[in-house]
Design a protein around this motif. Structure first.
Motif, PDB file in Angstrom:
ATOM      1  N   LEU A   1      37.995  34.761  34.769  1.00 32.07           N
ATOM      2  CA  LEU A   1      36.690  34.496  35.363  1.00 32.07           C
ATOM      3  C   LEU A   1      36.337  33.040  35.189  1.00 32.07           C
ATOM      4  CD1 LEU A   1      34.735  34.398  32.627  1.00 32.07           C
ATOM      5  CD2 LEU A   1      35.117  36.840  32.773  1.00 32.07           C
ATOM      6  N   ASP A   2      35.187  32.642  35.702  1.00 35.74           N
ATOM      7  CA  ASP A   2      34.717  31.264  35.606  1.00 35.74           C
ATOM      8  C   ASP A   2      34.141  31.047  34.205  1.00 35.74           C
ATOM      9  OD1 ASP A   2      33.291  28.853  35.706  1.00 35.74           O
ATOM     10  OD2 ASP A   2      32.640  29.170  37.769  1.00 35.74           O
TER      11      ASP A   2
ATOM     12  N   ASN B   1      29.412  35.093  39.617  1.00 31.43           N
ATOM     13  CA  ASN B   1      30.740  34.762  39.114  1.00 31.43           C
ATOM     14  C   ASN B   1      31.816  35.466  39.941  1.00 31.43           C
ATOM     15  OD1 ASN B   1      32.790  33.798  37.384  1.00 31.43           O
ATOM     16  ND2 ASN B   1      31.518  34.111  35.584  1.00 31.43           N
TER      17      ASN B   1
ATOM     18  N   TYR C   1      35.818  37.137  39.569  1.00 34.05           N
ATOM     19  CA  TYR C   1      36.706  37.709  38.566  1.00 34.05           C
ATOM     20  C   TYR C   1      38.014  38.128  39.215  1.00 34.05           C
ATOM     21  CZ  TYR C   1      32.113  38.441  36.460  1.00 34.05           C
ATOM     22  OH  TYR C   1      30.840  38.266  35.987  1.00 34.05           O
TER      23      TYR C   1
ATOM     24  N   MET D   1      30.915  28.914  33.841  1.00 29.68           N
ATOM     25  CA  MET D   1      29.684  29.604  34.225  1.00 29.68           C
ATOM     26  C   MET D   1      29.210  30.550  33.119  1.00 29.68           C
ATOM     27  SD  MET D   1      28.800  31.963  37.554  1.00 29.68           S
ATOM     28  CE  MET D   1      29.058  30.635  38.724  1.00 29.68           C
TER      29      MET D   1
END
Length: 134
Positions: free
Chosen positions: A119-120, A99, A101, A123
Motif C-alpha cells: 500500500l501507499d 489509498n 492496495y 499516506m
C-alpha cells in the motif's frame, strides 16, 4: 478445489459492504499476514487476531467509517489471487484516505492462509501523524 474469481469476489464482498466479520470468517486463525512498508501498520502478523489488532483496530481509531475497501481488479491462478483494492475513506481530521492496495492472497481449503499486502506507506504515515492514537 481451486479458487475462482467469483469466489474471491464473494469473500471480499464483506470488506466492500463494511462487514469485516464476514470477510474474516474466511481467514484462517493462524494466517501469515505481512503488511509491507515502513509505517504504523507495517509488520508481520502470525494470526488473524494479531493482524486485526495491529491494523484494523488502529484504523478504526482514525477512520470513523472504516477503510471502505473496494475491489478494483483481481487475477486468480490455482489457489492464489492478486487483489487490487482502493479505499475511499475520511479520517477524523477530514483528511481523505483514498489509498491503493495490492494483496497477494494464498488460499487453502477455501480459507485465506497467507497475505502479502502492499500500500501507499507515505499516506498511512501521514494519516497517523495527523490523527494520533491516544
Amino acid at each position: 478445489m481451486a479458487i475462482t474469481s467469483d469466489s474471491v469476489r464473494e469473500i471480499f464482498k464483506g470488506l466492500e459492504d463494511g462487514d469485516g466479520a464476514a470477510f474474516f470468517e474466511r481467514v484462517a486463525d493462524d494466517v501469515d499476514w505481512t503488511v509491507m512498508g515502513t509505517h504504523p501498520l507495517a509488520g508481520h502478523y502470525g494470526s488473524k487476531k494479531a493482524f486485526t489488532e495491529g491494523t484494523f483496530a488502529k484504523l478504526s481509531q482514525v477512520l470513523p467509517h472504516g477503510a471502505q475497501l473496494h475491489v478494483e481488479n483481481l487475477i486468480v491462478k490455482d489457489d492464489e489471487a492478486v487483489v487490487e483494492l482502493h479505499s475511499l475513506a475520511t479520517a477524523k481530521n477530514g483528511m481523505r484516505f483514498d489509498n491503493r492496495y495490492c494483496w497477494v492472497v494464498y488460499f487453502q481449503a477455501g480459507l485465506i492462509v497467507r497475505v502479502r499486502a502492499y500500500l501507499d506507506s507515505a499516506m498511512v504515515a501521514q494519516l497517523f501523524e495527523e490523527n494520533p492514537i491516544a
